[in-house]
Motif scaffolding. Sequence first.
Motif, short mmCIF file in Angstrom:
data_model
loop_
_atom_site.label_atom_id
_atom_site.label_comp_id
_atom_site.label_asym_id
_atom_site.label_seq_id
_atom_site.Cartn_x
_atom_site.Cartn_y
_atom_site.Cartn_z
N LYS C 251 0.84 -1.20 0.00
CA LYS C 251 0.00 0.00 0.00
C LYS C 251 0.87 1.25 0.00
CE LYS C 251 -2.94 -0.99 3.27
NZ LYS C 251 -3.88 -0.69 4.36
N VAL C 252 1.98 1.17 0.77
CA VAL C 252 2.90 2.29 0.79
C VAL C 252 3.38 2.61 -0.62
CG1 VAL C 252 5.25 2.89 1.43
CG2 VAL C 252 3.67 2.01 3.16
N ASP C 253 3.60 1.52 -1.41
CA ASP C 253 4.03 1.72 -2.79
C ASP C 253 2.90 2.18 -3.69
OD1 ASP C 253 6.49 -1.00 -2.89
OD2 ASP C 253 6.58 1.08 -2.19
N GLY C 254 1.71 2.31 -3.14
CA GLY C 254 0.61 2.85 -3.94
C GLY C 254 -0.28 1.79 -4.56
N ALA C 255 -0.03 0.52 -4.27
CA ALA C 255 -0.90 -0.52 -4.86
C ALA C 255 -2.22 -0.59 -4.12
CB ALA C 255 -0.19 -1.87 -4.80
#
Lengths: 303, 495, 352
Positions: C251-255
């Motif tokens: 999620k941190v990576d935006g997924a």
Amino acid sequence: MASESSTIPTSVHPSGKQIDWVRALIYVILIVGALASALPFLYMIMTSFKTYGDIINNNFWPWPPFGDEALQWQNYPDAINNVGFDKAWQVPLVVRYFANSIIVTVLGVVGILLTSIFAAYALAQMNLPGKNIIFILILATLMIPPDLTLVPKVVMMFNFGWYNAYPALIIPFLASVFSIFLLRQFFMQIPKDLFDAALIDGAGHLRYLFTIVLPLSKPAVVTTALLNFIWSWDSFKWPLLVTRDSNMRVVAVGLQQFMASEGGTKVQLLMAFATLVVVPVLVFYFITQKYFKEGVITTGIKG
Amino acid sequence: MKKLFLLTALVVLVVALAACAAPTPEPTKAPAPAPTTAPATAPTKAPEPTKAPEPTKPAPTAVKINNPPKTPEEVDAIDLTGKKVTVTYWHNRPQKDQDMLQSMLDEFNKTNPYGITAKAEIGGASYNDVYNKVNAAIQAGAPPDISVAYQNQAAFYRNQGAVIDLNPFIKSKKYGLSEADLKDYFQTFLASDANPQFKGEVLGFPTQRSMDVMYVNLDMLKKVGYDKIPTDWKTWEEAACKASDPANKKYGWAFRHDASNFATLVFSRGGRILAEDGSAYVFNSQAGIDATSMIQRMIANKCAVEIPTSERYGEQNRFGAGEILFVFASSSGLPFYNEAVSKGAKFTWDIAMPPNTGKPAINLYGASISVYKTTPEKELAAWLVIKFLGQKEQTTRWAIQTGYLPVRQSAKADVIAAFKKDKSWGPVADSYAKMFDWAQYAMVESPVAGYDPVRALIDKDVMSKVLADPKADVKALLDAAVKQANAILKENAPK
Amino acid sequence: MTSQVTPVPLSATRWRAPSARRWRRVQEIGLGYLLLAPALIVLVVFDFFPIFFGAFISTCDWKPAAAIGAETVLERWLGPCVKFVGFDNYVRAFNDPQMWQSLLVTATYALISIPIQLGLALFFAYLLFQNVRGKEIFRVVFFLPYITSSVASAAVWSFLYNPDKGLINNFLITIGVMNPEKVWKWLGEPTGIFTLMARGTGVTLPEWLGGPSLALLAVIFYTTWVFLGYDMTLFLAGLGNIPGELYDAAKVDGASGWKLFRHITFPLLSPTTFFILIITVIGIFKAFNHIYVMTQGGPGNATTTTSIYIFQQLYQYNRYGYSAALSFILFIVILALTIIQNRVAGSRVVYD
């Protein structure tokens, strides 16, 4: 460490209104699914309280408030009496069917527990030469489809003189590779230090098995017992092939035979009989719920 | 350690007890022929020389009894005294009928002078079921002593040497049936049991018979404008089509696509399933084509509805709900149809002979009882049980209870009277009486071994195909099926 | 494996200690095999030996009745082999169109069941995983079909599927989806569904394009109903084993959403999926009770799987040798499938 039920994030922004929508939908779908799972049971029980006329005239709800019929409780004793009478034990055939099933299932499950616990323990906790070969051979048995041994086993029943008798229903099933496998998995998780400790206390393998290993393995043992109970209660093809007289039938065979005769048209009686067949397993299941869930999960993951 | 030992010992003990407690039927051993000696008689005196010599009777020799007995003399020589033979009879009726059957047999057990004990058991849910179970039991060496069996099933058993020819028993002077007795039986009933495949051996004996009759919803018939039950196929088809209202689930004809219904249609058009001498299947005649075409047509026009096998007793239940005008089904279903209608839509109904093209014909149902090869004593005892069940009083009681026809003409009056007395039958009681007149037109489908696969063939390769496809080539399907059927006939011919 | 060394008093002489240890070792091995013995005896007698006996039977014209009254043990066991026919039964099987048809039916059953069953189970497991209230109750209810006697539930479903009075058709007619003139026959419909659908538009399809019969689909639907809860429980456990940190990191990576599922959930679920796949396939080849109760293999051959066919040959036609040969052919098929399955899917299973 994984949590029991981590929330997998959705792609929806945490805006109050939209999440409510999605969650509501989730509940609706789940309820529909649960209803679909339960509906046939409800139908079975409902039908068991109808009259023969309701069956023919296709009355969905003949009781109040849409009709004025009473619940036909007498379908249950009627079903028991219509299926037949066993002259040997002087009881209704249905009673005999249940007795046969209980005898076969209880003895079978106890037998499987004994043989599997011992074998699994030996394979998991003892240092035996050739142990791995034996385990591989046992695993290989899992590869054998039941159909492969069907014909020869039937012939063996003729030859042993077990045709139409209890041994044919019990003895070939006293060992279960699946159960050995399941229990071995569980036993292998018990640390060896516990055994060393027991050894120092002067205990041998057997005492260790009964006083320490088994109590720790309750979920696995209960799961093994429950699964084998379910499978044995459900056994149909084998008893159909190796029994001849109607008073040697188990409940599954008796139910199918009734459905092929009078129960095929007197559906209300058939459903009463079916309800009687389903209830014992349900009761056993609800009692052992807690252990069972753990056991199934263990088998699944460590697969 | 002790606990373990005790537990294991307990389990072993219980299993052992269970093993011993369950009655294991003794596998019948291959019986050795028991030769009995007939009492020697004093030699006849030599005739006086002046008179013409009297023919002397030859001194009777010791009779060797074969298993199965081949001549009436051998049967006469069988001695049952003190043997206390038991006979087990497998049938396919529900519990109510089982109770009545056993009570009749209890009388036999009390009164027969030979010490025979007979026991009736529900062998299976249907004739087919009994057939499967008997086959398995034969393989396991534990067949019943007698059971219900259709003529073709008896032929199949005969091929394995498992059932016996009853001619010697019937003709036995001591234990058989007299000429008068035999004449009292309905002749068409007896004739169906002499098997052409085995040179007229009698492989079963009748104690009940039924017929494929036409059940008619009289109220519905009147509503579509017919006062009388149609007796020809054209009118019949018209009536069925008029009565059909598929939007309301009503149809003129509920058709269960099995070979027996097909046979009824073929017989009533003057055709046959099997040639009279048993040499070939002949259901691809014009009668067969017409019958199949009618089925195809009526299903396509929605004048008839097909009852799939998975819809058990569908024709009976739909008829009972008042949805169907005509059904062809066994007369042994009379009590069941009666119950279905009285609990269902409660209308006036009746049974009738199927329509025909000029020559009446009706499909004869009802299995006979076959005797399995065991020992001569048991076989004789089995025959005596069958004889008992065929006697006037027994066949009367059985017919009244089950709706089957009694096998003796002398029983006719009593049975009809009983039906008429029971008001719940209504007009059906009169029609039941008519069935005795129909008996003379009775025909049998195919009494030869291997008929069951042919039935499956007719169902799958002819019936199902025309039901699914209104444009299927009926003649081609029938010809192909007959070809396969004849191959099966050859495969199952006696070796 | 720690060695079972019992502390020996120093006062014991050296020559006594080894044999005491060896004796204890012998005891242990003896006990071990004693514990294994009951299970092994039953398995050998009733699982291993029958394979060879079955192979022998398959090479014979086998008539058990022929050995009734046999005197010696040898006669009893070998007597029913009335005639040795070698591979005739196998040749006959290969030339038997019904045998091939039964394999086709079994394969169709598997190919259709598996995606539907696993897909639905995963779907429901995923839903149930969303911190739903009453999760336990749902789980228990979904599990009910699995634990009930298959004969009982198949009997109930037979009547649900009844074309005239069954609940399913009555419901569909009531809500207007089904035309009372064209009721579906479900378990009694041997025609393929593509043919049925084409008929609705007036097109007649050739028979080989007909698709699986409606009867088989009805059976498949029942099977899905039975196993949904079981498969779902296993998937739930599998989902629970995926570490939450992975999601946080992604999620941190935006997924989000579908990407998370495709790259984290599904791959990490693969051991569970693989396991369910295996037991489902095994279950389908063994499937018998419900088919026998609902259709007996009919209508015609529409639901005659190889397991049913083997049974029919044994029970209805008394062809012991042929039935045994058929079971060996089935075994080869299953073996081949398992090997293929292990190769193909096994390489895709991701373990952490």
